[in-house]
Write an enzyme that holds these catalytic residues in place. Structure first.
Site, PDB file in Angstrom:
ATOM      1  CE  LYS A 251      19.657  60.310  52.207  1.00 50.54           C
ATOM      2  NZ  LYS A 251      19.182  61.142  53.345  1.00 50.54           N
TER       3      LYS A 251
ATOM      4  CB  SER B  65      19.624  64.967  52.422  1.00 47.91           C
ATOM      5  OG  SER B  65      19.318  63.919  53.332  1.00 47.91           O
TER       6      SER B  65
ATOM      7  CB  SER C  33      16.685  64.217  55.092  1.00 47.64           C
ATOM      8  OG  SER C  33      17.568  65.307  55.164  1.00 47.64           O
TER       9      SER C  33
END
Lengths: 97, 478
Positions: free
Chosen positions: B79, B154, B178
């Site tokens: 990420k 997210s 997330s």
């Protein structure tokens, strides 16, 4: 505790953010909707409850006082929007008379 | 080029060690896959050349007979909120769109030391704020199972990378769900460890008392292998725990000794009936294999979301104060003076949701409101945590849905922040309590969209979560 447009103006100054009038109006509504939802917390009696801020059972984690390398001056300046010599460069802060 | 149909990382490892394939061939195949799935927008940066160079080095290492790492040749995506030295680190934001990391996050150092191959950085909601991955400066991410729908957020890009076979595993971060919510939306496994289990050094802070790095994989075993590599004490993060890390991959359990708590607060009208049915099927499966289902109560659950959306924005407003246009990140052009530089750099550099949360956070911390919101929320956070710790005196794990709703349509909730926040009702309490949880696939809803089952464990009891998750996977395969 409804948020007014004046509150939004004041908070924006604190947060160093600028908004257009239309954005401010939208933000006022959105903040009221979210903060309105939070009002439900007031139905709970929390007298005497210690606030929880430390999520870890470790406190005062010490390390030996040793000099270890950290990032170099050139690395620290690598992402600078503006720089001069060994320094970050920003608009002039002190007025000259 | 090899087919990307490895059953698991141990399967890939076996093929590498027996010379049926090479790191280079596998990496090339994954890079080609990333290219062919480009329209999903899962990646912000792809290490096309660097990953292949690394793969060749690893092939040479194996050929030389040197000892190889625990994650030898594992293709992984990261990420884009985690620092990798000399690579771009954007956090999905305009304000960091040209930022280059000057050091490696601890998790990266550990993955590289065990010979993993990093394929690239994945797309995300800006500064990890969002539940749909529509808040990225680099555009929305599409759900590979239905491209008109969101992948969750997210860590949407990381979930999609694994779901679409663009990486075998990926790292995400979980502040209020997330990792688990996008895992649920994309039909993969996603684990959020105990707060403090994984070092946050090199992770860009959103809400420091909530943030944890987690893992996405196609199966629990692969997630376990990666977690046990990245977990453990780190001198660079004084909130990392010094408790020993378990052998998560080897974890097993006798279900006849397992008490599964079923919280009534998770099965209310807010939960779609077909999602409830899918979750109940899994609970019945555990029961049929000997587990005992125990009704439990987590009475403060209904307050968790309000607590979260006070505390997380408060912490974010403080953490994001560092973005001032002075030392790094975007600086607005032709500024008048210092204050103008701060205000315009931040206003032009941050997106709408980030600004909304900074405003909310600044408001709840401001004079006159601090006690009413911030302090009150910290008090209720303790009550939520105590609910969980009390429940774990009666049961070994708690099980329920990961998300109350199925993956929704792109654009469906962007104009209603509160409706978006409500998607997090079952994941947020876990971050308030700091306990670990894993989302595992649990069939589909009536539209054929994936459902996630969330298993929640006691503090540092990740082993048991992985053991139960592996048994649930056997039920998926049937």
């Amino acid at each position: 505790m409804a948020v007014t447009k004046q509150d939004v103006d004041y908070i924006a100054v604190l947060a160093r953010l600028a908004f257009t009038d239309a954005e401010k109006e939208k933000l006022t509504d959105e903040m009221n909707s979210v903060l309105g939802y939070m009002e439900k917390l007031n139905s709970l009696d929390t007298t005497g409850i210690e606030p929880l801020s430390n999520m870890n059972d470790r406190t005062n984690v010490f390390r030996p006082d040793e000099i270890i390398p950290s990032i170099s001056n050139s690395d620290a300046l690598r992402n600078a929007p503006d720089k001069q010599d060994r320094f970050f460069k920003v608009p002039k802060v002190i007025e000259q008379k | 080029m090899p087919e990307l149909s490895f059953a698991s990382y141990p399967d890939l490892r076996e093929q590498l060690l027996s010379k049926q394939t090479t790191c280079e061939a596998v990496t090339a195949a994954y890079l080609a896959r990333i290219q062919s799935k480009k329209h999903l927008n899962a990646f912000i940066t792809v290490f096309a050349e660097k990953a292949l160079v690394r793969a060749k080095e690893l092939d040479a290492k194996l050929a030389s007979g040197k000892t190889i790492g625990k994650l030898f040749g594992l293709p992984i995506a990261i990420k884009d909120v985690i620092a990798i030295k000399d690579e771009r680190l954007t956090c999905g934001s305009k304000i960091l769109s040209n930022f280059t990391s000057v050091y490696d996050a601890t998790v990266i150092t550990r993955l590289v030391a065990e010979d993993a191959i990093i394929l690239g950085k994945t797309n995300m909601d800006e500064f990890a704020m969002g539940s749909s991955n529509e808040n990225s400066f680099f555009g929305a991410v599409k759900n590979p199972l239905d491209e008109t729908r969101v992948p969750g957020g997210s860590s949407g890009g990381s979930a999609v990378a694994v779901a679409a076979d663009c990486a075998m595993v990926s790292l995400g971060t979980d502040t209020g769900g997330s990792v688990r919510q996008p895992a649920s939306f994309c039909g993969v496994v996603g684990v959020k460890p105990t707060y403090g289990r994984v070092s946050r050094y090199g992770l860009v802070a959103f809400a420091s008392s909530f943030d944890q790095i987690g893992v996405f994989a196609k199966n629990a075993g692969d997630a376990a292998l990666v977690l046990q590599v990245i977990a453990g004490e780190d001198k660079c993060d004084s909130t990392s725990s010094d408790k020993p890390v378990g052998d998560y991959a080897a974890a097993s359990i006798d279900l006849s000794n397992l008490r599964v708590g079923v919280p009534k607060e998770f099965f209310t009208d807010a939960l779609a009936p077909d999602i409830a049915a899918a979750v109940n099927t899994k609970l019945e499966f555990l029961k049929s294999r000997g587990a005992t289902l125990v009704p439990v109560s987590l009475p403060h659950s209904e307050h968790a979301l309000a607590v979260y959306y006070i505390l997380a924005p408060a912490e974010a407003s403080a953490n994001l104060a560092r973005f001032d246009g002075a030392r790094y990140g975007y600086r607005a052009a032709d500024v008048k003076d210092l204050t103008d530089m701060y205000v315009r750099s931040r206003s032009e550099g941050f997106g709408a949701e980030v600004k909304r949360r900074i405003m909310l956070g600044t408001y709840v911390l401001s004079s006159g409101y601090y006690d009413a919101y911030y302090r009150k929320a910290q008090q209720v956070r303790r009550l939520v945590r105590e609910d969980y710790l009390k429940a774990f005196e009666q049961v070994d794990v708690i099980a329920g849905p990961t998300s109350p709703i199925a993956p929704f349509k792109l654009g469906e909730k962007v104009d209603d922040p509160l409706a978006m926040y409500l998607a997090d009702i079952y994941t947020v309490p876990i971050n308030l309590a700091g306990v670990p949880a894993i989302s595992v696939p649990a069939g589909v809803d009536k539209q054929g969209l994936p459902v996630g089952l969330q298993l929640i464990g006691n503090l540092f009891d990740e082993s048991r979560l992985f053991a139960v998750a592996k048994i649930l996977e056997q039920s998926e395969m049937k």
